[in-house]
Design a protein around this motif. Structure first.
Motif, PDB file in Angstrom:
ATOM      1  N   PHE A 246      77.877  81.373  10.142  1.00  0.00           N
ATOM      2  CA  PHE A 246      77.316  80.668   8.992  1.00  0.00           C
ATOM      3  C   PHE A 246      77.912  79.267   8.907  1.00  0.00           C
ATOM      4  O   PHE A 246      79.089  79.068   9.162  1.00  0.00           O
ATOM      5  CB  PHE A 246      77.664  81.447   7.702  1.00  0.00           C
ATOM      6  CG  PHE A 246      77.316  80.703   6.436  1.00  0.00           C
ATOM      7  CD1 PHE A 246      75.994  80.644   5.988  1.00  0.00           C
ATOM      8  CD2 PHE A 246      78.298  80.062   5.688  1.00  0.00           C
ATOM      9  CE1 PHE A 246      75.669  79.944   4.828  1.00  0.00           C
ATOM     10  CE2 PHE A 246      77.983  79.352   4.521  1.00  0.00           C
ATOM     11  CZ  PHE A 246      76.657  79.305   4.093  1.00  0.00           C
ATOM     12  N   ALA A 248      77.861  76.144   5.993  1.00  0.00           N
ATOM     13  CA  ALA A 248      77.401  75.728   4.661  1.00  0.00           C
ATOM     14  C   ALA A 248      76.479  74.518   4.804  1.00  0.00           C
ATOM     15  O   ALA A 248      76.810  73.568   5.513  1.00  0.00           O
ATOM     16  CB  ALA A 248      78.599  75.362   3.799  1.00  0.00           C
ATOM     17  N   ARG A 294      82.865  81.638   9.911  1.00  0.00           N
ATOM     18  CA  ARG A 294      81.980  81.120   8.874  1.00  0.00           C
ATOM     19  C   ARG A 294      82.589  79.811   8.389  1.00  0.00           C
ATOM     20  O   ARG A 294      83.791  79.747   8.141  1.00  0.00           O
ATOM     21  CB  ARG A 294      81.907  82.089   7.692  1.00  0.00           C
ATOM     22  CG  ARG A 294      81.265  83.423   8.022  1.00  0.00           C
ATOM     23  CD  ARG A 294      81.349  84.375   6.830  1.00  0.00           C
ATOM     24  NE  ARG A 294      80.656  83.833   5.647  1.00  0.00           N
ATOM     25  CZ  ARG A 294      79.339  83.948   5.452  1.00  0.00           C
ATOM     26  NH1 ARG A 294      78.585  84.560   6.337  1.00  0.00           N
ATOM     27  NH2 ARG A 294      78.784  83.445   4.367  1.00  0.00           N
ATOM     28  N   ASP A 296      82.645  77.370   5.449  1.00  0.00           N
ATOM     29  CA  ASP A 296      82.260  77.146   4.062  1.00  0.00           C
ATOM     30  C   ASP A 296      82.856  75.822   3.584  1.00  0.00           C
ATOM     31  O   ASP A 296      83.563  75.144   4.328  1.00  0.00           O
ATOM     32  CB  ASP A 296      82.765  78.301   3.181  1.00  0.00           C
ATOM     33  CG  ASP A 296      81.698  79.384   3.057  1.00  0.00           C
ATOM     34  OD1 ASP A 296      80.560  79.020   2.718  1.00  0.00           O
ATOM     35  OD2 ASP A 296      81.988  80.563   3.313  1.00  0.00           O
ATOM     36  N   VAL A 297      82.576  75.503   2.330  1.00  0.00           N
ATOM     37  CA  VAL A 297      83.120  74.275   1.770  1.00  0.00           C
ATOM     38  C   VAL A 297      84.033  74.660   0.614  1.00  0.00           C
ATOM     39  O   VAL A 297      83.645  75.460  -0.246  1.00  0.00           O
ATOM     40  CB  VAL A 297      81.979  73.396   1.228  1.00  0.00           C
ATOM     41  CG1 VAL A 297      82.529  72.093   0.664  1.00  0.00           C
ATOM     42  CG2 VAL A 297      80.988  73.088   2.334  1.00  0.00           C
ATOM     43  N   ASN A 298      85.257  74.100   0.603  1.00  0.00           N
ATOM     44  CA  ASN A 298      86.133  74.402  -0.538  1.00  0.00           C
ATOM     45  C   ASN A 298      85.846  73.413  -1.668  1.00  0.00           C
ATOM     46  O   ASN A 298      85.010  72.523  -1.530  1.00  0.00           O
ATOM     47  CB  ASN A 298      87.608  74.381  -0.113  1.00  0.00           C
ATOM     48  CG  ASN A 298      88.039  72.999   0.377  1.00  0.00           C
ATOM     49  OD1 ASN A 298      87.433  71.979   0.041  1.00  0.00           O
ATOM     50  ND2 ASN A 298      89.085  72.973   1.177  1.00  0.00           N
ATOM     51  N   SER A 304      86.258  75.066   4.852  1.00  0.00           N
ATOM     52  CA  SER A 304      87.173  76.199   4.828  1.00  0.00           C
ATOM     53  C   SER A 304      86.663  77.211   5.840  1.00  0.00           C
ATOM     54  O   SER A 304      85.466  77.492   5.944  1.00  0.00           O
ATOM     55  CB  SER A 304      87.247  76.819   3.423  1.00  0.00           C
ATOM     56  OG  SER A 304      86.025  77.442   3.127  1.00  0.00           O
TER      57      SER A 304
END
Length: 307
Positions: A246, A248, A294, A296-298, A304
Motif C-alpha cells: 500500500f 498512501a 505499507r 503511510d503518512v504520519n 511512516s
C-alpha cells in the motif's frame, strides 16, 4: 533470407507494453499489431519497421522503445540509443558507421553498425532527430530504405533487417496535437502531420516517405501521472528486494507536486523525485528484513513504514 522464427503473442506483448507505458494505449495497440504483421513476412529487405514517434518530452517514447526491446529481444540492453543533439557535427557520420580507412581506429567499426554485427536483433532509437546533421539523415534514408549500411573502415556490410528503427521528435508537439484533434480519420491525420512536418522543414520529405507509422503521444493527464508514479515506486522497491502492499495517496501527490515544479522534463525527473522520497524507507525495510511494506503518512506528513 531471414525468415523469423519468432512467434509473437499479441496479448502478452500488449500487456507488457501497457505495464510500462501509460496513457498511450492507442499507440501501443497499433505498434503490437504492426510488429506482429511485419514479423510474419519472410525475406524482408528493410528493417522490421520504421517508426516515427512525436509528442512532448517525457510522455513515454523512449520508455516504449525500451519495453519493445525487453519483450521481443529479452533485454532492454538490446536497444541502442542515439541522442541526435550529439550527432549534429559533420563527423557524426563517422561515429555511426566507423571512420574511413587510413584513420586511427578505422578497424573498430561504428557505434551503430558494430552492435548490430554482434546481435542483429535490435531496437535502434534516434532521439530528437530534427537535431541531426544532414549527412546523418542520408544514413537514416539508406538504413530505413535498404536495411543495410557499409562500415567505412572495414567495408563490412551490416544487415538491419531484424532491427526495429524508431525516430523520435518533440518538435512542433503542440501543433501536431492540434492536427490530431482536427482529423477523425487516421490516414487524413497522418497526411496532415506529414504535410506540416515537411512544410516546416523539420524533416526532409524523403524521410517521411520511409516511415511505416507515425505516432503522436498524448500529453499525460493527472490520473495517468499518478499511475506512472505508483508504477515507478513499485519498480524502485523491487531493486531493494521489497514488495509494496500500500502507498498512501498523499505520498503520490507529494511526488507529483514536486514533479510538477519541473514539469517541462515530463516524467524524466519523476524517477529522481521518487528515489529521494522513498529509497530511505526501502533501505530501512531491507535492513530489517521486511519483505512487504505499507507506506503511510504520519501527522507530520512524513512517510511512516509499516510491515
Amino acid at each position: 533470407g531471414n525468415s523469423q522464427e519468432l512467434k509473437i503473442d499479441e496479448k502478452k506483448f500488449l500487456e507488457h507494453l501497457k505495464s510500462r507505458v501509460r496513457g498511450q494505449d492507442e499507440v501501443l495497440v497499433d505498434v503490437v499489431r504492426l510488429i506482429q504483421l511485419q514479423y510474419a513476412r519472410k525475406n524482408r529487405q528493410q528493417p522490421v519497421c520504421n517508426l516515427l514517434m512525436l509528442g512532448p518530452t517525457g510522455t513515454g517514447k523512449t520508455e516504449l522503445a525500451k519495453a519493445i526491446a525487453e519483450y521481443l529481444f529479452e533485454s532492454e540492453s538490446a536497444m541502442v540509443r542515439f541522442d541526435c543533439s550529439e550527432l549534429s557535427g559533420e563527423h557524426s557520420k563517422d561515429r555511426l558507421v566507423g571512420v574511413p580507412t587510413g584513420y586511427v581506429c578505422s578497424e573498430s567499426g561504428g557505434h551503430l553498425t558494430r552492435p548490430v554485427v554482434s546481435n542483429p536483433k535490435r531496437v535502434i532509437l534516434f532521439d530528437e532527430i530534427e537535431k541531426a546533421y544532414s549527412g546523418v539523415f542520408d544514413l537514416f534514408l539508406q538504413l530505413m530504405g535498404e536495411g543495410r549500411l557499409t562500415e567505412q573502415g572495414t567495408g563490412k556490410t551490416v544487415d538491419f533487417s531484424q532491427s526495429i528503427i524508431i525516430l523520435t521528435s518533440n518538435a512542433h508537439a503542440s501543433e501536431l496535437a492540434k492536427i490530431k484533434t482536427e482529423h477523425a480519420n487516421y490516414h487524413d491525420m497522418v497526411n496532415a502531420m506529414k504535410g506540416h512536418l515537411a512544410d516546416t522543414k523539420v524533416f526532409r520529405p524523403e524521410i517521411l516517405g520511409r516511415i511505416d507509422r507515425l505516432y503522436i503521444f498524448n500529453s499525460l493527464q493527472g490520473k495517468v501521472m499518478a499511475e506512472i508514479a505508483l508504477m515507478k515506486v513499485g519498480k524502485l522497491a523491487k531493486t531493494y528486494g521489497v514488495e509494496i502492499e500500500f502507498v498512501a495517496p498523499e505520498l503520490i501527490i507529494q511526488a507529483l507536486e514536486a514533479n510538477h515544479r519541473v514539469s517541462r522534463f515530463g516524467v524524466r525527473e519523476l524517477e529522481r523525485i521518487i528515489f529521494d522520497l522513498f529509497a530511505p524507507s526501502f533501505m530501512v525495510a531491507k535492513e530489517k528484513g521486511i519483505k512487504k511494506v505499507r507506506l503511510d503518512v504520519n501527522s507530520g506528513g512524513k512517510i511512516s513504514l509499516a510491515a
